[in-house]
Design a protein around this motif. Structure first.
Motif, PDB file in Angstrom:
ATOM      1  N   UNK A  80      15.730  19.987 -13.030  1.00 25.95           N
ATOM      2  CA  UNK A  80      15.966  20.456 -11.666  1.00 25.95           C
ATOM      3  C   UNK A  80      14.966  19.915 -10.671  1.00 25.95           C
ATOM      4  N   UNK A  81      13.714  19.784 -11.117  1.00 19.83           N
ATOM      5  CA  UNK A  81      12.681  19.379 -10.166  1.00 19.83           C
ATOM      6  C   UNK A  81      12.999  18.037  -9.532  1.00 19.83           C
ATOM      7  N   UNK A 137       2.092   6.751  -6.748  1.00 13.34           N
ATOM      8  CA  UNK A 137       1.061   7.655  -7.288  1.00 13.34           C
ATOM      9  C   UNK A 137       1.500   9.107  -7.162  1.00 13.34           C
ATOM     10  N   UNK A 138       2.266   9.402  -6.074  1.00 13.05           N
ATOM     11  CA  UNK A 138       2.719  10.780  -5.893  1.00 13.05           C
ATOM     12  C   UNK A 138       3.717  11.180  -6.974  1.00 13.05           C
ATOM     13  N   UNK A 167       0.843  -1.216   0.000  1.00 12.73           N
ATOM     14  CA  UNK A 167       0.000   0.000   0.000  1.00 12.73           C
ATOM     15  C   UNK A 167       0.864   1.247   0.000  1.00 12.73           C
ATOM     16  N   UNK A 168       1.868   1.283   0.902  1.00 12.53           N
ATOM     17  CA  UNK A 168       2.746   2.445   0.974  1.00 12.53           C
ATOM     18  C   UNK A 168       3.426   2.674  -0.363  1.00 12.53           C
ATOM     19  N   UNK A 219       0.998   3.862  -3.112  1.00 11.69           N
ATOM     20  CA  UNK A 219       0.559   5.243  -2.875  1.00 11.69           C
ATOM     21  C   UNK A 219       1.702   6.212  -3.153  1.00 11.69           C
ATOM     22  N   UNK A 220       2.928   5.845  -2.734  1.00 10.39           N
ATOM     23  CA  UNK A 220       4.068   6.717  -2.982  1.00 10.39           C
ATOM     24  C   UNK A 220       4.314   6.876  -4.473  1.00 10.39           C
ATOM     25  N   UNK A 224      17.660  12.455  -2.331  1.00 13.39           N
ATOM     26  CA  UNK A 224      17.056  12.028  -1.067  1.00 13.39           C
ATOM     27  C   UNK A 224      16.677  10.549  -1.124  1.00 13.39           C
ATOM     28  N   UNK A 255      16.599  17.084  -6.233  1.00  8.90           N
ATOM     29  CA  UNK A 255      16.538  16.832  -4.800  1.00  8.90           C
ATOM     30  C   UNK A 255      15.929  15.465  -4.523  1.00  8.90           C
ATOM     31  N   UNK A 279       3.435  10.548 -10.125  1.00  6.49           N
ATOM     32  CA  UNK A 279       2.792  10.605 -11.442  1.00  6.49           C
ATOM     33  C   UNK A 279       3.117  11.877 -12.226  1.00  6.49           C
ATOM     34  N   UNK A 334      -1.947   9.691 -16.905  1.00  9.39           N
ATOM     35  CA  UNK A 334      -2.498   8.971 -15.759  1.00  9.39           C
ATOM     36  C   UNK A 334      -2.618   7.490 -16.071  1.00  9.39           C
ATOM     37  N   UNK A 350      -0.436   4.684 -14.123  1.00 10.84           N
ATOM     38  CA  UNK A 350      -1.150   3.723 -13.285  1.00 10.84           C
ATOM     39  C   UNK A 350      -0.917   2.303 -13.785  1.00 10.84           C
TER      40      UNK A 350
END
Lengths: 394, 517
Positions: free
Chosen positions: B417-418, B19-20, B12-13, B16-17, B425, B421, B22, B97, B101
């Motif tokens: 650039x986006x 999906x962020x 699940x984690x 969901x991560x 990380x 980071x 996308x 999307x 997905x």
């Protein structure tokens, strides 16, 4: 060039968050969490930091709420660990950063007043009151001095900070007045000045019970619940409320996640959902669903909020309603007669939930004397803080 | 907590991560897959390997084309314009999307395969250690930074393919040999890069399934132990899969065209950005020799006379000082590098760990010496290595360093650039997690924990420190440097060469472990 600016803004919000909000959450968990295992405290801190509404608004929509909420949290920590003066100064800074923090002002005021009144002698009472008063006024003056040099400037600042001319509500918001105006159009019937008076009166009346309760028995636990009550009251009954103001109620509820996990998790779900029209405009619908999944899964592991069959039924049915409305908002075309059908339905649905939460947290605040209100953990925070202060174990 | 619930929470984690991620940057591979959705949907089978309206022609084996065909029906339901062949670079939000997905959904194959791999261990009652290993492996594979960067940002379907590989390994571990062989044959027909590890499968299956198990180290099995029935069964399964996949094209007489599309040897020894393999070091040595030569007055240019230190082009460029490399020589070198590992598997048919190690070494050998290797192929080494690292501390130490090196070598894929980071990380978090997870799983006693600390804190951490410095230069200093305009390829070359050193060292370490075993 534009991409570069976007990246810089993202990084600045992240830096502000990491410098102010993150340490506040970690210190709060370390000092006030129930169990002593540091792994558990770290897990709780992580779940608190994953609070979906704040993450989405600050890092998706782009605002700096983490600064004011972080400063308020430092103020709460100050008050909880007995450092009232530092706490008051931190709160004035938070207030000077964002005037929305006025939603939290009444519990701070009444808690400190109650603490003063509970001192033994009149001399000590007055001394404490004057110390706090001086700190507050002093910090306030330091922050505002450059802007209050002339009367016109001061008036303009007030006018900008409290834009009453904007109307009873900005957009579709899960507020009592918005929902009530669906039934009868208040803006058409009552004049603006009367409306302002009505909202101020209602808000003050609704604030009275919890504030009186707090002054009479100023304990830390009660203070946290009073913060919830105050910010929810302001959100529901005040003038010119934004959807984002729900973040102010979300902050104390994040802190109370350990004590009352089920209402806490449910509230955060509803709070994030109440902002979905705003998030949809920013293209964050999928991100909001993903953040909610992450937050709820993490809470299920750490707190186990859905233990009984009733909690499961209530939460699941509420979520199903939210899922249907979210689907409608994103994928269905509303009828041409009601183009804003889904945002309006969402606001009304959330308002109902918030009214129930308001009633529930008033019940919690008033029953804190008796052992364990419903959905509250068995060991109260009160015992922990007094024993911590006694043993000086931090 | 029950292991099933832990695994479900991680899935699940992870989903969901993902999906962020996308809305993040996607490369031309996004258009590649959209194009394949379109051409499999609209065109008849006979035109699939001939269609070239778009420059991104179909160059994966037929089963993957069938997978795209299946997806295209859902795509057409979401937005019919996705599957128009002429809509080059179509990027509506529905398209993005849907495709994102589909990758997240196909990753569930990987999640299932991980559970399947540990199912025997969990059922046999190894309780909490089995559960810890399940959760650790789930996090390490489902949150693998390399897979996140390549699959969910750059855009590919590697998660699903690694899931099929893991499923085949799991089936072999459980003893269902034909099932394992079936899944591997299917995998080869999805993406032929897995040919890199085919020798390991071939030798292992031949020795362990087609010969009776007579003893631990019997390097020359007696012919009387040969089981022809098993060989026939195995051969039938593999031939059947290949038959279903390539059959229609053989009947249409298009086999040549398919093979040309699958194996484009004209693309050159190295990709535009050099994969951190042996040839990167070879190219670098060549360029260095030219520079040194020109310093001494010798004028050396390459065959086509192109600019050298600034170049990193795709194409058949010969070397000037060192001998030019041909595709045949790379195949020979690859085979030479994997022969000892294959021999070891041949001698020890019952050693499953030996087989896993052989897969890792085959992937390593092909990565280091292969022709036109992509940097993404490092994932083919990392995924099987993670299976070994769950159980052995020496492999864990190698894994921690190699995964970081591999992930950093993938950084040039995401150059906006986006994402800067984010990629840093993710790599750092993965490094910390893998190190601490391994410490708690592999090292039962304090002595073992200290030993792991020692192994990681010596030379490897100096190397990782160097990696940080180099990346700081590439990301922060080089774009602002005044001489940057004349040397656009320099940071890529630097990353490539430095990572190549790490990869070669890791390969050497793995070989030593295998020979000692």
């Amino acid at each position: 060039m534009l991409g570069c600016i976007d990246s810089v803004v993202c990084i600045l919000v992240l830096i502000a968050d990491v410098l102010i909000y993150f340490p506040a959450v970690c210190v709060f968990c370390k000092m006030f969490c129930l169990k002593t295992s540091s792994l558990y405290k770290a897990a709780v801190a992580l779940v608190m930091l994953l609070q979906p509404s704040l993450v989405l608004i600050d890092h998706g929509h782009f605002q700096y709420n983490c600064v004011s909420l972080g400063l308020t949290l430092w103020a709460i920590i100050g008050l909880g660990s007995g450092k009232d003066l530092l706490g008051s100064a931190a709160f004035v800074l938070a207030l000077s950063y964002k005037q929305m923090e006025l939603y939290h002002a009444t519990p701070f005021f009444f808690y400190l007043l109650g603490k003063c009144l509970h001192e033994e002698t009149i001399y000590r009472k007055l001394l404490k009151l004057s110390k706090i008063g001086c700190t507050v006024v002093g910090t306030f003056v330091l922050c505002w001095l450059p802007f209050l040099t002339t009367k016109e400037m001061a008036m303009q600042v007030c006018h900008r900070l409290f834009p009453f001319a904007r109307g009873l509500f900005e957009d579709k918001v899960a507020n009592f007045w918005f929902s009530a105006s669906l039934i009868f159009k208040m803006r058409d019937i009552i004049s603006q000045t009367r409306l302002i008076q009505l909202t101020v009166l209602t808000t003050l009346l609704m604030l009275l019970p919890s504030s009186w309760n707090l002054v009479r028995k100023p304990t830390f636990n009660r203070f946290l619940v009073a913060l919830v009550n105050s910010s929810l009251t302001f959100f529901l009954f005040s003038y010119q409320v934004h959807e984002k103001s729900i973040l102010l109620a979300a902050l104390p509820l994040t802190l109370l996640l350990v004590e009352c996990p089920f209402p806490g998790v449910w509230f955060h779900t509803v709070a994030t959902f109440s902002m979905s029209p705003l998030l949809q405009r920013d293209g964050l619908s999928l991100a909001s669903v993903a953040m909610l999944v992450i937050f709820v899964t993490a809470s299920l592991i750490v707190f186990n909020p859905l233990e009984t069959i009733w909690t499961k039924v209530m939460y699941t049915s509420s979520c199903m309603g939210m899922a249907v409305l979210q689907f409608g908002l994103n994928f269905l075309q509303p009828p041409s007669r009601y183009p804003d059908l889904f945002p309006v339905l969402i606001s009304a649905y959330c308002c109902l939930h918030f009214l129930v939460f308001l009633a529930y947290f008033h019940y919690v605040q008033f029953s804190l004397d008796k052992p364990s209100p419903m959905y509250w953990s068995d060991q109260t925070l009160e015992d922990q803080t007094t024993s911590d202060v006694d043993k000086k174990t931090i | 907590m029950k292991s099933g619930r832990c695994w479900l929470a991680v899935v699940c984690f992870a989903s969901a991560f993902k999906c962020l991620l996308v809305p993040s940057y996607h490369s031309t591979d996004f258009e590649v897959h959209r194009n394949w959705l379109a051409l499999t949907h609209k065109l008849p089978l006979s035109k699939w390997y001939y269609e070239d309206t778009s420059e991104w022609t179909l160059d994966y084996p037929p089963l993957f084309a069938w997978f795209e065909w299946l997806l295209s029906h859902f795509a057409a339901a979401v937005d019919p314009k996705i599957v128009e062949v002429k809509h080059l670079n179509y990027e509506s939000w529905q398209c993005i999307l849907f495709q994102r997905l589909s990758v997240i959904g196909s990753d569930l194959v990987l999640a299932y395969a991980i559970k399947e791999y540990f199912s025997s261990m969990l059922q046999s009652g190894k309780g909490s250690s089995g559960r810890e290993k399940l959760v650790t492996l789930s996090v390490l594979l489902l949150f693998n930074t390399g897979l996140l960067l390549v699959d969910h940002i750059h855009f590919q379907y590697n998660g699903m393919l690694f899931g099929i590989l893991l499923l085949s390994i799991a089936k072999l571990k459980q003893g269902s040999v034909l099932c394992g062989a079936f899944w591997f044959a299917v995998l080869l027909n999805f993406k032929h890069i897995y040919l890199y590890v085919a020798p390991a499968y071939f030798v292992y299956l031949l020795r362990s399934y087609c010969f009776e198990k007579t003893g631990p180290s019997n390097w020359f099995p007696h012919l009387s132990n040969f089981l022809p029935r098993n060989l026939v069964k195995l051969g039938a399964v593999v031939v059947a899969v290949f038959g279903i996949s390539f059959g229609p094209f053989i009947i249409l007489g298009q086999l040549d065209q398919v093979l040309i599309r699958l194996f484009p040897f004209k693309r050159g020894l190295s990709h535009a950005y050099w994969a951190p393999n042996f040839w990167a070091l070879y190219n670098f040595a060549d360029k260095l020799a030219i520079r040194v030569g020109s310093y001494f007055g010798l004028s050396l240019t390459n065959v086509s006379g192109q600019a050298l230190l600034t170049g990193g082009l795709v194409g058949d460029i010969g070397h000037s000082v060192l001998p030019t490399v041909t595709p045949f020589s790379t195949i020979v070198l690859t085979l030479l590098s994997v022969l000892p590992a294959l021999f070891k598997v041949w001698c020890r048919p019952t050693d499953f760990n030996g087989f896993l190690r052989c897969i890792v070494l085959c992937a390593f050998g092909s990565f280091l010496c292969g022709w036109h290797v992509h940097e993404k192929a490092i994932l083919l080494v990392l995924v099987p290595l993670s299976l070994l690292a769950v159980c052995h501390s020496s492999d864990a130490a190698v894994f921690v360093v190699l995964s970081t090196t591999g992930h950093v070598s993938l950084f040039p894929l995401l150059f906006l650039q986006a994402e800067s980071l984010l990629k840093i990380i993710l790599t750092l978090l993965y490094l910390m997690f893998s190190y601490y997870a391994w410490r708690s799983i592999c090292c039962g006693t304090k002595e073992m924990k200290d030993e792991l600390k020692l192994r990681v804190y010596q030379l490897p951490s100096i190397y990782l420190g160097g990696l940080v410095i180099i990346q700081f230069y590439c990301i922060v200093v080089h774009p602002l440097a005044p001489f940057a305009d004349g040397l656009p390829f320099f940071p890529l070359m630097l990353t490539s060469v430095y990572c190549a050193l790490g990869v070669v060292a890791a390969w050497f370490q793995c070989y030593v472990t295998m020979l000692k075993d």
